[in-house]
Design a protein around this motif. Sequence first.
Motif, PDB file in Angstrom:
ATOM      1  N   ILE A   1       0.843  -1.208   0.000  1.00 38.86           N
ATOM      2  CA  ILE A   1       0.000   0.000   0.000  1.00 38.86           C
ATOM      3  C   ILE A   1       0.877   1.257   0.000  1.00 38.86           C
ATOM      4  O   ILE A   1       0.615   2.212  -0.737  1.00 38.86           O
ATOM      5  CB  ILE A   1      -0.976  -0.015   1.207  1.00 38.86           C
ATOM      6  N   LEU A   2       1.949   1.265   0.775  1.00 38.31           N
ATOM      7  CA  LEU A   2       2.841   2.439   0.782  1.00 38.31           C
ATOM      8  C   LEU A   2       3.404   2.684  -0.615  1.00 38.31           C
ATOM      9  O   LEU A   2       3.454   3.816  -1.095  1.00 38.31           O
ATOM     10  CB  LEU A   2       3.992   2.235   1.774  1.00 38.31           C
ATOM     11  N   ARG A   3       3.802   1.589  -1.278  1.00 37.56           N
ATOM     12  CA  ARG A   3       4.366   1.744  -2.628  1.00 37.56           C
ATOM     13  C   ARG A   3       3.316   2.281  -3.585  1.00 37.56           C
ATOM     14  O   ARG A   3       3.561   3.219  -4.347  1.00 37.56           O
ATOM     15  CB  ARG A   3       4.908   0.385  -3.109  1.00 37.56           C
ATOM     16  N   LEU A   4       2.111   1.722  -3.519  1.00 33.50           N
ATOM     17  CA  LEU A   4       1.056   2.160  -4.438  1.00 33.50           C
ATOM     18  C   LEU A   4       0.644   3.610  -4.164  1.00 33.50           C
ATOM     19  O   LEU A   4       0.351   4.367  -5.079  1.00 33.50           O
ATOM     20  CB  LEU A   4      -0.160   1.224  -4.348  1.00 33.50           C
ATOM     21  N   LEU A   5       0.629   3.981  -2.880  1.00 35.56           N
ATOM     22  CA  LEU A   5       0.255   5.365  -2.540  1.00 35.56           C
ATOM     23  C   LEU A   5       1.273   6.364  -3.095  1.00 35.56           C
ATOM     24  O   LEU A   5       0.938   7.505  -3.387  1.00 35.56           O
ATOM     25  CB  LEU A   5       0.151   5.533  -1.021  1.00 35.56           C
TER      26      LEU A   5
ATOM     27  N   LEU B   1      -6.395   4.551  -5.212  1.00 31.82           N
ATOM     28  CA  LEU B   1      -6.341   3.084  -5.080  1.00 31.82           C
ATOM     29  C   LEU B   1      -7.742   2.525  -4.909  1.00 31.82           C
ATOM     30  O   LEU B   1      -8.617   3.200  -4.348  1.00 31.82           O
ATOM     31  CB  LEU B   1      -5.561   2.659  -3.834  1.00 31.82           C
ATOM     32  N   THR B   2      -7.949   1.292  -5.324  1.00 32.63           N
ATOM     33  CA  THR B   2      -9.194   0.603  -4.993  1.00 32.63           C
ATOM     34  C   THR B   2      -8.840  -0.613  -4.136  1.00 32.63           C
ATOM     35  O   THR B   2      -7.920  -1.361  -4.465  1.00 32.63           O
ATOM     36  CB  THR B   2      -9.939   0.114  -6.260  1.00 32.63           C
ATOM     37  N   VAL B   3      -9.571  -0.755  -3.021  1.00 30.26           N
ATOM     38  CA  VAL B   3      -9.255  -1.845  -2.087  1.00 30.26           C
ATOM     39  C   VAL B   3     -10.569  -2.472  -1.611  1.00 30.26           C
ATOM     40  O   VAL B   3     -11.556  -1.758  -1.353  1.00 30.26           O
ATOM     41  CB  VAL B   3      -8.444  -1.318  -0.868  1.00 30.26           C
ATOM     42  N   VAL B   4     -10.581  -3.784  -1.486  1.00 27.49           N
ATOM     43  CA  VAL B   4     -11.821  -4.479  -1.122  1.00 27.49           C
ATOM     44  C   VAL B   4     -12.243  -4.164   0.321  1.00 27.49           C
ATOM     45  O   VAL B   4     -11.415  -4.026   1.217  1.00 27.49           O
ATOM     46  CB  VAL B   4     -11.742  -6.016  -1.324  1.00 27.49           C
ATOM     47  N   ASP B   5     -13.549  -4.089   0.491  1.00 25.94           N
ATOM     48  CA  ASP B   5     -14.092  -3.682   1.792  1.00 25.94           C
ATOM     49  C   ASP B   5     -15.068  -4.712   2.350  1.00 25.94           C
ATOM     50  O   ASP B   5     -15.841  -4.400   3.256  1.00 25.94           O
ATOM     51  CB  ASP B   5     -14.789  -2.317   1.636  1.00 25.94           C
ATOM     52  N   ASP B   6     -15.033  -5.937   1.823  1.00 25.26           N
ATOM     53  CA  ASP B   6     -15.959  -6.938   2.345  1.00 25.26           C
ATOM     54  C   ASP B   6     -15.236  -8.195   2.839  1.00 25.26           C
ATOM     55  O   ASP B   6     -15.837  -9.245   2.982  1.00 25.26           O
ATOM     56  CB  ASP B   6     -17.028  -7.284   1.290  1.00 25.26           C
ATOM     57  N   GLN B   7     -13.930  -8.076   3.067  1.00 27.20           N
ATOM     58  CA  GLN B   7     -13.199  -9.168   3.739  1.00 27.20           C
ATOM     59  C   GLN B   7     -12.683  -8.600   5.057  1.00 27.20           C
ATOM     60  O   GLN B   7     -12.015  -7.560   5.059  1.00 27.20           O
ATOM     61  CB  GLN B   7     -12.012  -9.632   2.894  1.00 27.20           C
ATOM     62  N   HIS B   8     -13.022  -9.304   6.147  1.00 29.28           N
ATOM     63  CA  HIS B   8     -12.666  -8.815   7.486  1.00 29.28           C
ATOM     64  C   HIS B   8     -11.614  -9.714   8.124  1.00 29.28           C
ATOM     65  O   HIS B   8     -11.669 -10.933   7.987  1.00 29.28           O
ATOM     66  CB  HIS B   8     -13.898  -8.797   8.402  1.00 29.28           C
TER      67      HIS B   8
ATOM     68  N   THR C   1     -10.793  -5.350  11.112  1.00 31.32           N
ATOM     69  CA  THR C   1     -11.001  -4.342  10.075  1.00 31.32           C
ATOM     70  C   THR C   1     -11.162  -5.044   8.727  1.00 31.32           C
ATOM     71  O   THR C   1     -11.162  -6.267   8.650  1.00 31.32           O
ATOM     72  CB  THR C   1      -9.830  -3.313  10.057  1.00 31.32           C
ATOM     73  N   THR C   2     -11.303  -4.241   7.680  1.00 29.75           N
ATOM     74  CA  THR C   2     -11.321  -4.788   6.316  1.00 29.75           C
ATOM     75  C   THR C   2     -10.017  -4.362   5.651  1.00 29.75           C
ATOM     76  O   THR C   2      -9.286  -3.506   6.176  1.00 29.75           O
ATOM     77  CB  THR C   2     -12.487  -4.205   5.508  1.00 29.75           C
ATOM     78  N   TRP C   3      -9.749  -4.913   4.464  1.00 34.60           N
ATOM     79  CA  TRP C   3      -8.535  -4.486   3.752  1.00 34.60           C
ATOM     80  C   TRP C   3      -8.617  -2.979   3.469  1.00 34.60           C
ATOM     81  O   TRP C   3      -7.616  -2.271   3.522  1.00 34.60           O
ATOM     82  CB  TRP C   3      -8.360  -5.267   2.453  1.00 34.60           C
ATOM     83  N   HIS C   4      -9.831  -2.494   3.175  1.00 30.77           N
ATOM     84  CA  HIS C   4      -9.988  -1.061   2.922  1.00 30.77           C
ATOM     85  C   HIS C   4      -9.682  -0.253   4.192  1.00 30.77           C
ATOM     86  O   HIS C   4      -8.982   0.759   4.154  1.00 30.77           O
ATOM     87  CB  HIS C   4     -11.408  -0.749   2.418  1.00 30.77           C
ATOM     88  N   GLY C   5     -10.205  -0.722   5.335  1.00 28.40           N
ATOM     89  CA  GLY C   5      -9.951  -0.028   6.602  1.00 28.40           C
ATOM     90  C   GLY C   5      -8.465  -0.036   6.940  1.00 28.40           C
ATOM     91  O   GLY C   5      -7.907   0.966   7.413  1.00 28.40           O
ATOM     92  N   PHE C   6      -7.835  -1.161   6.678  1.00 25.86           N
ATOM     93  CA  PHE C   6      -6.399  -1.313   6.947  1.00 25.86           C
ATOM     94  C   PHE C   6      -5.610  -0.352   6.042  1.00 25.86           C
ATOM     95  O   PHE C   6      -4.743   0.396   6.513  1.00 25.86           O
ATOM     96  CB  PHE C   6      -6.023  -2.776   6.690  1.00 25.86           C
TER      97      PHE C   6
ATOM     98  N   ARG D   1      -6.906   9.160  -2.410  1.00 22.21           N
ATOM     99  CA  ARG D   1      -8.218   8.567  -2.211  1.00 22.21           C
ATOM    100  C   ARG D   1      -8.106   7.037  -2.300  1.00 22.21           C
ATOM    101  O   ARG D   1      -7.426   6.511  -3.179  1.00 22.21           O
ATOM    102  CB  ARG D   1      -9.144   9.093  -3.318  1.00 22.21           C
ATOM    103  N   ILE D   2      -8.772   6.349  -1.371  1.00 19.84           N
ATOM    104  CA  ILE D   2      -8.821   4.886  -1.441  1.00 19.84           C
ATOM    105  C   ILE D   2     -10.286   4.495  -1.585  1.00 19.84           C
ATOM    106  O   ILE D   2     -11.093   4.701  -0.680  1.00 19.84           O
ATOM    107  CB  ILE D   2      -8.177   4.225  -0.197  1.00 19.84           C
ATOM    108  N   VAL D   3     -10.607   3.934  -2.738  1.00 23.71           N
ATOM    109  CA  VAL D   3     -12.004   3.647  -3.080  1.00 23.71           C
ATOM    110  C   VAL D   3     -12.354   2.237  -2.604  1.00 23.71           C
ATOM    111  O   VAL D   3     -11.582   1.298  -2.791  1.00 23.71           O
ATOM    112  CB  VAL D   3     -12.198   3.753  -4.613  1.00 23.71           C
ATOM    113  N   ARG D   4     -13.545   2.118  -1.976  1.00 23.23           N
ATOM    114  CA  ARG D   4     -14.019   0.802  -1.531  1.00 23.23           C
ATOM    115  C   ARG D   4     -14.561   0.016  -2.724  1.00 23.23           C
ATOM    116  O   ARG D   4     -15.340   0.589  -3.496  1.00 23.23           O
ATOM    117  CB  ARG D   4     -15.226   0.938  -0.598  1.00 23.23           C
ATOM    118  N   VAL D   5     -14.183  -1.249  -2.817  1.00 25.44           N
ATOM    119  CA  VAL D   5     -14.819  -2.119  -3.811  1.00 25.44           C
ATOM    120  C   VAL D   5     -15.194  -3.429  -3.130  1.00 25.44           C
ATOM    121  O   VAL D   5     -14.675  -3.751  -2.056  1.00 25.44           O
ATOM    122  CB  VAL D   5     -13.903  -2.422  -5.030  1.00 25.44           C
ATOM    123  N   SER D   6     -16.089  -4.170  -3.775  1.00 26.99           N
ATOM    124  CA  SER D   6     -16.437  -5.485  -3.233  1.00 26.99           C
ATOM    125  C   SER D   6     -15.531  -6.532  -3.881  1.00 26.99           C
ATOM    126  O   SER D   6     -14.925  -6.273  -4.928  1.00 26.99           O
ATOM    127  CB  SER D   6     -17.897  -5.805  -3.531  1.00 26.99           C
TER     128      SER D   6
END
Length: 297
Positions: free
Chosen positions: A161-165, A171-178, A213-218, A237-242
């Motif tokens: 994530i640091l590299r991508l930022l 970025l788009t990151v999944v928000d439905d895996q906890h 948390t979720t990957w998006h929250g992390f 911006r980090i966009v939530r995706v499923s």
Amino acid sequence: MIWLIGRSGMLGRLVEQELRAHNLEYAASGPELDVTRPDSIDHFAPKRKPRWVINCSGYTAVDSAESEEDQAWAVNRDGPALLARYCQKRGARLLHISTDYVFDGSLPDGYGEDAEPSPINVYGASKAGGEEEVRAELREHVIVRTAWLFAEHGRNFVLTILRLLKTRGELTVVDDQHGSPTYGRDLARAIVLVVTASRPVYGTFHFTNSGVTTWHGFASAIRDRAVELGLIPKSRRIVRVSSDQFPTAAERPSYSVLTCRRMISAYGFEPRTWEEALDDCLQRIASEHQARTFTLV
Ligand SMILES: NC(=O)c1ccc[n+]([C@@H]2O[C@H](COP(=O)([O-])OP(=O)(O)OC[C@H]3O[C@@H](n4cnc5c(N)ncnc54)[C@H](OP(=O)(O)O)[C@@H]3O)[C@@H](O)[C@H]2O)c1
């Protein structure tokens, strides 16, 4: 004496640092030892009988495991089986690392240590296979399941994530895996606590940092703290995706939270929150960054 296997991996490196910090007598093996080959295990085994073998090796590429099934099963099931047999023969104890991905993630309250594995991908199935082999071969074993490991080195979500930022506008990151992000350093401390216990408690344990948390929250927490520490220039911006919008080769559990009660009661090690642990990790990255050129994998 302790024999560490997998010293070059993300967790293995931290376990070795911890063994050294405690002045413990140990031997350590890296890529020269192939855990899938009994002759290799015998060849690289320390001359002195180890009291404990710590297995930090593993086939950890969750998506690639779907197409490299044989390799995943060889390293994650057959390797631990051979190590357990070695321990049985030599009168050693085995501490083996497993994963939250042995579960399917369908339980709303997460998983206790006695929950039945129900893997939904090859990686999880091969790790569950390794657990079974260890239990069948050796009574004096400790299996530690962990999850979402991160550290300031190795292949992990924090560094990705640091590299991508730094390189992408958004970025788009999944928000439905906890799950519960876990600092490898904290797990390494718990591992050393187990192998130095005067009366070890055997069996299956869970160890993660606390909180969910979720990957998006992390990813968002990594971004916010990294901006404060000056690791990235500005907030992206980090966009939530499923997960449906972000298909991967391996299906992943949606709620693979592990309860760590047994580790706390047997070894008295109360994990800190994942946010505190993340902060610690990012601060270490920031001080390394100040000390030398910042290189991210
Ligand atoms: N990373 C996570 O989020 C996570 C989560 C839950 C559980 N775990 C478990 O934690 C343990 C450590 O994971 P990690 O994140 O430190 O993984 P890692 O960085 O990929 O380290 C695994 C190590 O195992 C080595 N290895 C692979 N095949 C081997 C073989 N046949 N013989 C001997 N060594 C071999 C790898 O060497 P090469 O790099 O040279 O292949 C690597 O050094 C694994 O058991 C993993 O399943 C990890």
